[in-house]
Design a protein around this motif. Sequence first.
Motif, short mmCIF file in Angstrom:
data_model
loop_
_atom_site.label_atom_id
_atom_site.label_comp_id
_atom_site.label_asym_id
_atom_site.label_seq_id
_atom_site.Cartn_x
_atom_site.Cartn_y
_atom_site.Cartn_z
N THR A 191 51.55 47.21 28.81
CA THR A 191 51.39 47.92 27.54
C THR A 191 52.02 49.31 27.62
O THR A 191 51.87 50.00 28.64
CB THR A 191 49.91 48.04 27.17
N GLY B 142 48.34 49.73 15.86
CA GLY B 142 47.76 51.07 15.88
C GLY B 142 48.18 51.97 14.75
O GLY B 142 47.68 53.09 14.63
N ARG C 233 52.55 54.37 29.92
CA ARG C 233 52.57 52.92 30.11
C ARG C 233 51.54 52.54 31.15
O ARG C 233 51.23 53.32 32.05
CB ARG C 233 53.97 52.45 30.53
N ARG D 56 47.07 56.52 17.90
CA ARG D 56 47.63 56.00 19.13
C ARG D 56 48.20 54.61 18.88
O ARG D 56 47.48 53.70 18.46
CB ARG D 56 46.60 55.94 20.25
N TYR E 215 52.15 52.94 25.35
CA TYR E 215 51.39 53.65 24.33
C TYR E 215 52.19 54.83 23.79
O TYR E 215 53.06 55.38 24.46
CB TYR E 215 50.08 54.20 24.93
N SER F 166 50.05 51.17 20.28
CA SER F 166 50.12 50.34 21.47
C SER F 166 51.18 49.27 21.27
O SER F 166 51.36 48.78 20.15
CB SER F 166 48.77 49.65 21.76
N GLN G 219 50.76 58.26 22.03
CA GLN G 219 49.71 59.11 21.48
C GLN G 219 50.37 60.14 20.59
O GLN G 219 51.23 60.91 21.05
CB GLN G 219 48.93 59.80 22.61
#
Length: 114
Positions: free
Chosen positions: A76, A7, A70, A18, A78, A20, A80
């Motif tokens: 996963t 990302g 999450r 974002r 993340y 990942s 942001q």
Amino acid sequence: VQLQASGGGLVQAGGSLRLSCVASGFLFSMYDMGWYRQAPGKQRELVADISGGGSTDYASSVKGRFTISRDNAKNTVYLQMNSLKPEDTAVYFCKRSRGTITSWGQGTQVTVSS
């Protein structure tokens, strides 16, 4: 155990990205997950982390701009990132931890142009 981050990219100041991190090989929901970053010539630093139960913590420099989350069903985590600044430029790494167990993923480059 694998932690695959993605990302990253090049974005102008004020923009968003974002990140990942897809995990495999362990029981994801049982681990705290974190995002760290390392800029050239600087030490790796914590950006944000999230516990297995969803509690979060942020570096003061990103609070209010970055959000960690999450999805345990997708293994996963993340990150942001909004209102990006040139000083956010770094390689971003994800990390799992539980007690003394720690693993790092490979990094993803984030570059913010002014």
